[in-house]
Design a protein around this motif. Structure first.
Motif, PDB file in Angstrom:
ATOM      1  N   PHE A 105       7.182  12.871 -17.350  1.00  0.00           N
ATOM      2  CA  PHE A 105       5.768  12.992 -16.986  1.00  0.00           C
ATOM      3  C   PHE A 105       5.528  14.364 -16.376  1.00  0.00           C
ATOM      4  CE2 PHE A 105       6.493   8.332 -16.408  1.00  0.00           C
ATOM      5  CZ  PHE A 105       5.605   7.881 -17.375  1.00  0.00           C
ATOM      6  N   ALA A 133      11.342  10.423 -15.667  1.00  0.00           N
ATOM      7  CA  ALA A 133      11.385   8.998 -15.339  1.00  0.00           C
ATOM      8  C   ALA A 133      12.448   8.275 -16.155  1.00  0.00           C
ATOM      9  CB  ALA A 133      10.016   8.363 -15.589  1.00  0.00           C
ATOM     10  N   SER A 176      13.754   0.036  -7.356  1.00  0.00           N
ATOM     11  CA  SER A 176      12.389   0.433  -7.674  1.00  0.00           C
ATOM     12  C   SER A 176      12.310   1.944  -7.909  1.00  0.00           C
ATOM     13  CB  SER A 176      11.512   0.023  -6.494  1.00  0.00           C
ATOM     14  OG  SER A 176      10.241   0.568  -6.653  1.00  0.00           O
ATOM     15  N   GLY A 177      11.599   2.345  -8.965  1.00  0.00           N
ATOM     16  CA  GLY A 177      11.409   3.762  -9.253  1.00  0.00           C
ATOM     17  C   GLY A 177      12.474   4.377 -10.146  1.00  0.00           C
ATOM     18  N   CYS A 178      13.452   3.585 -10.607  1.00  0.00           N
ATOM     19  CA  CYS A 178      14.545   4.166 -11.396  1.00  0.00           C
ATOM     20  C   CYS A 178      14.165   4.339 -12.867  1.00  0.00           C
ATOM     21  CB  CYS A 178      15.825   3.344 -11.263  1.00  0.00           C
ATOM     22  SG  CYS A 178      15.778   1.750 -12.092  1.00  0.00           S
ATOM     23  N   GLY A 179      13.010   3.788 -13.282  1.00  0.00           N
ATOM     24  CA  GLY A 179      12.555   4.022 -14.652  1.00  0.00           C
ATOM     25  C   GLY A 179      12.594   2.802 -15.557  1.00  0.00           C
ATOM     26  N   LYS A 180      12.727   1.611 -14.990  1.00  0.00           N
ATOM     27  CA  LYS A 180      12.825   0.394 -15.806  1.00  0.00           C
ATOM     28  C   LYS A 180      11.529   0.133 -16.564  1.00  0.00           C
ATOM     29  CE  LYS A 180      13.684  -2.269 -12.200  1.00  0.00           C
ATOM     30  NZ  LYS A 180      13.520  -1.237 -11.142  1.00  0.00           N
ATOM     31  N   SER A 181      10.414   0.116 -15.826  1.00  0.00           N
ATOM     32  CA  SER A 181       9.135  -0.188 -16.479  1.00  0.00           C
ATOM     33  C   SER A 181       8.778   0.869 -17.511  1.00  0.00           C
ATOM     34  CB  SER A 181       8.014  -0.280 -15.445  1.00  0.00           C
ATOM     35  OG  SER A 181       8.207  -1.394 -14.614  1.00  0.00           O
ATOM     36  N   THR A 182       9.030   2.137 -17.181  1.00  0.00           N
ATOM     37  CA  THR A 182       8.707   3.210 -18.118  1.00  0.00           C
ATOM     38  C   THR A 182       9.503   3.040 -19.408  1.00  0.00           C
ATOM     39  OG1 THR A 182       8.276   4.653 -16.227  1.00  0.00           O
ATOM     40  CG2 THR A 182       8.534   5.719 -18.361  1.00  0.00           C
TER      41      THR A 182
HETATM   42  N1  LIG Z   1       2.242   7.655 -15.400  1.00  0.00           N
HETATM   43  C1  LIG Z   1       3.118   8.245 -14.576  1.00  0.00           C
HETATM   44  N2  LIG Z   1       2.946   9.530 -14.179  1.00  0.00           N
HETATM   45  C2  LIG Z   1       3.831  10.137 -13.358  1.00  0.00           C
HETATM   46  N3  LIG Z   1       4.937   9.548 -12.882  1.00  0.00           N
HETATM   47  C3  LIG Z   1       5.165   8.270 -13.230  1.00  0.00           C
HETATM   48  C4  LIG Z   1       4.278   7.553 -14.080  1.00  0.00           C
HETATM   49  N4  LIG Z   1       4.763   6.281 -14.263  1.00  0.00           N
HETATM   50  C5  LIG Z   1       5.905   6.233 -13.538  1.00  0.00           C
HETATM   51  N5  LIG Z   1       6.155   7.413 -12.916  1.00  0.00           N
HETATM   52  C6  LIG Z   1       7.329   7.742 -12.066  1.00  0.00           C
HETATM   53  O1  LIG Z   1       8.477   7.510 -12.866  1.00  0.00           O
HETATM   54  C7  LIG Z   1       9.509   6.934 -12.075  1.00  0.00           C
HETATM   55  C8  LIG Z   1       9.946   5.605 -12.677  1.00  0.00           C
HETATM   56  O2  LIG Z   1       8.921   4.635 -12.502  1.00  0.00           O
HETATM   57  P1  LIG Z   1       9.031   3.148 -13.079  1.00  0.00           P
HETATM   58  O3  LIG Z   1       9.407   3.210 -14.509  1.00  0.00           O
HETATM   59  O4  LIG Z   1       7.775   2.451 -12.737  1.00  0.00           O
HETATM   60  O5  LIG Z   1      10.249   2.550 -12.235  1.00  0.00           O
HETATM   61  P2  LIG Z   1      10.688   1.025 -11.995  1.00  0.00           P
HETATM   62  O6  LIG Z   1       9.976   0.167 -12.977  1.00  0.00           O
HETATM   63  O7  LIG Z   1      12.174   1.040 -12.172  1.00  0.00           O
HETATM   64  O8  LIG Z   1      10.323   0.714 -10.577  1.00  0.00           O
HETATM   65  C9  LIG Z   1       8.963   6.825 -10.662  1.00  0.00           C
HETATM   66  O9  LIG Z   1       9.369   7.958  -9.945  1.00  0.00           O
HETATM   67  C10 LIG Z   1       7.478   6.817 -10.882  1.00  0.00           C
HETATM   68  O10 LIG Z   1       6.806   7.321  -9.760  1.00  0.00           O
END
Ligand SMILES: Nc1ncnc2c1ncn2[C@@H]1O[C@H](COP(=O)(O)OP(=O)(O)O)[C@@H](O)[C@H]1O
Ligand code: SF4
Ligand SMILES: [Mg+2]
Length: 324
Positions: free
Chosen positions: A18, A34, A54-60
């Motif tokens: 991102f 991410a 949390s924040g490791c990139g699972k959802s992304t």
């Molecule tokens: N749309 C976005 N723009 C910028 N940064 C993002 C966006 N979506 C997620 N991030 C960042 O990417 C990283 C991974 O997020 P995420 O995939 O939500 O982690 P998880 O699901 O493991 O908690 C985090 O640092 C988050 O802040």
């Protein structure tokens, strides 16, 4: 044997970066990596658990598979059919075969729509069947997920959290997908309700032959549902393999930390991440070399300089660590 099942979905070197923008002109001042080179397989009728803080990139990762965020690079192969994730394009043929369910179904359910219309929407959008066939299909889905037929005319707010997750699952099943990305599907639910939803997902998997990518920060849940497990740390998979390896013979120091930190039933042995680590780096402040070196008891000079690749250490067991 189950572990010899061939992959249905192969993800190769997936990257989602991102842009960080700032100022009046929104100039690109940096980027968040991410997801930074993630590869894994999901096998037919199996569940791959994806676990990490949390924040490791699972959802992304899950969203990129669905084409809901733009992948920067990588390849996604579904059933032998390759899709270039480059430029974020996931072909329509993939999209119908893969669906996603979220932690909080309420925020993704239109509050002004009746349940039967919510579940029907994917069939309408893809123009599947006659109106009569769609009605019949919705009734089938409603009972398949354990809701009563008379609840079809209710609105989302009339349901409990667990029931709303059932609605989300029914909607995801409408297009008869083969793969479902489950992103923390029980994290918002009470423990007793969690078990009901996990059982429903397991029954549906058996009955419909589904494959799951099951995302969770909860190791107990992941151990319960997975055949194989991938452990993620700051955008990378650091250990992946058969569940029995990950939980029985973990090799990566981060996996060991996760297992030690998991809430124990014994209150005297309860550890939390915050107690174990005050200065956890993030995706925006990622250490060079092995990203885990700032927290790792085994770190040496090479760890601070060279990012270790994921290497096979046994049958269906790979680890990214210089010292394991
Ligand atoms: N749309 C976005 N723009 C910028 N940064 C993002 C966006 N979506 C997620 N991030 C960042 O990417 C990283 C991974 O997020 P995420 O995939 O939500 O982690 P998880 O699901 O493991 O908690 C985090 O640092 C988050 O802040
Ligand atoms: S590579 Fe080094 S810092 Fe990274 S997990 Fe292994 S021992 Fe720890
Ligand atoms: Mg998430």
């Amino acid at each position: 044997m189950a572990e010899l099942a061939p992959p249905l979905l192969a993800v190769e070197d997936l990257k989602v970066h991102f842009a960080i923008r700032s100022g009046v002109f929104q100039r690109r001042v940096g980027e968040v990596k991410a997801v930074d080179g993630v590869s894994f397989d999901i096998r037919y009728r199996q569940t791959l658990g994806l676990v990490g803080e949390s924040g490791c990139g699972k959802s992304t990762t899950g969203l990129a598979l669905m084409g809901l965020v733009k992948a920067t690079d990588g390849r996604i192969v579904l059933d032998g059919e390759a899709a270039l994730a480059r430029k974020g394009s996931v072909p329509k043929s993939h999209r119908r075969r893969m669906q996603i369910i979220f932690q909080d179904p309420f925020s993704s359910l239109n509050p002004r729509q009746r349940v039967r219309d919510i579940i029907r929407a994917p069939l309408d959008i893809h123009n599947i069947g006659t109106p009569e066939e769609r009605r019949a299909e919705v009734s089938k889905l409603i009972s398949l997920v354990g809701l009563r037929p008379d609840q079809a005319d209710n609105f989302p707010h009339q349901f409990s959290g667990g029931q709303r997750q059932r609605i989300g699952i029914a909607r995801a099943l409408a297009l008869k997908p083969e793969v479902i990305v489950c992103d923390e599907p029980v994290s918002a639910l009470d423990v007793s309700v969690q078990a009901q939803i996990l059982n429903l997902l397991a029954d549906l998997q058996k009955e419909l032959g589904l494959s799951y990518l099951f995302i969770s920060h909860d190791l107990g849940v992941v151990e319960h549902v997975s055949d194989r497990v991938a452990v993620m740390y700051l955008g990378k998979i650091v250990e992946i393999g058969r569940k029995t390896w990950i939980f029985g013979k973990p090799l990566h120091p981060y996996t060991e930390l996760l297992l030690r930190s998991a809430p124990s039933h014994d209150p005297h042995h309860r550890h939390t991440f915050s107690a174990a680590s005050d200065d956890i780096p993030s995706a925006t402040r990622k250490p060079v070399g092995c990203a885990f070196h700032t927290r790792c008891p085994l770190a040496t000079d090479i760890c601070r300089q060279v990012d270790p690749p994921l290497e096979e250490k046994g049958e269906d067991h790979s680890v990214a660590c210089h010292h394991r």
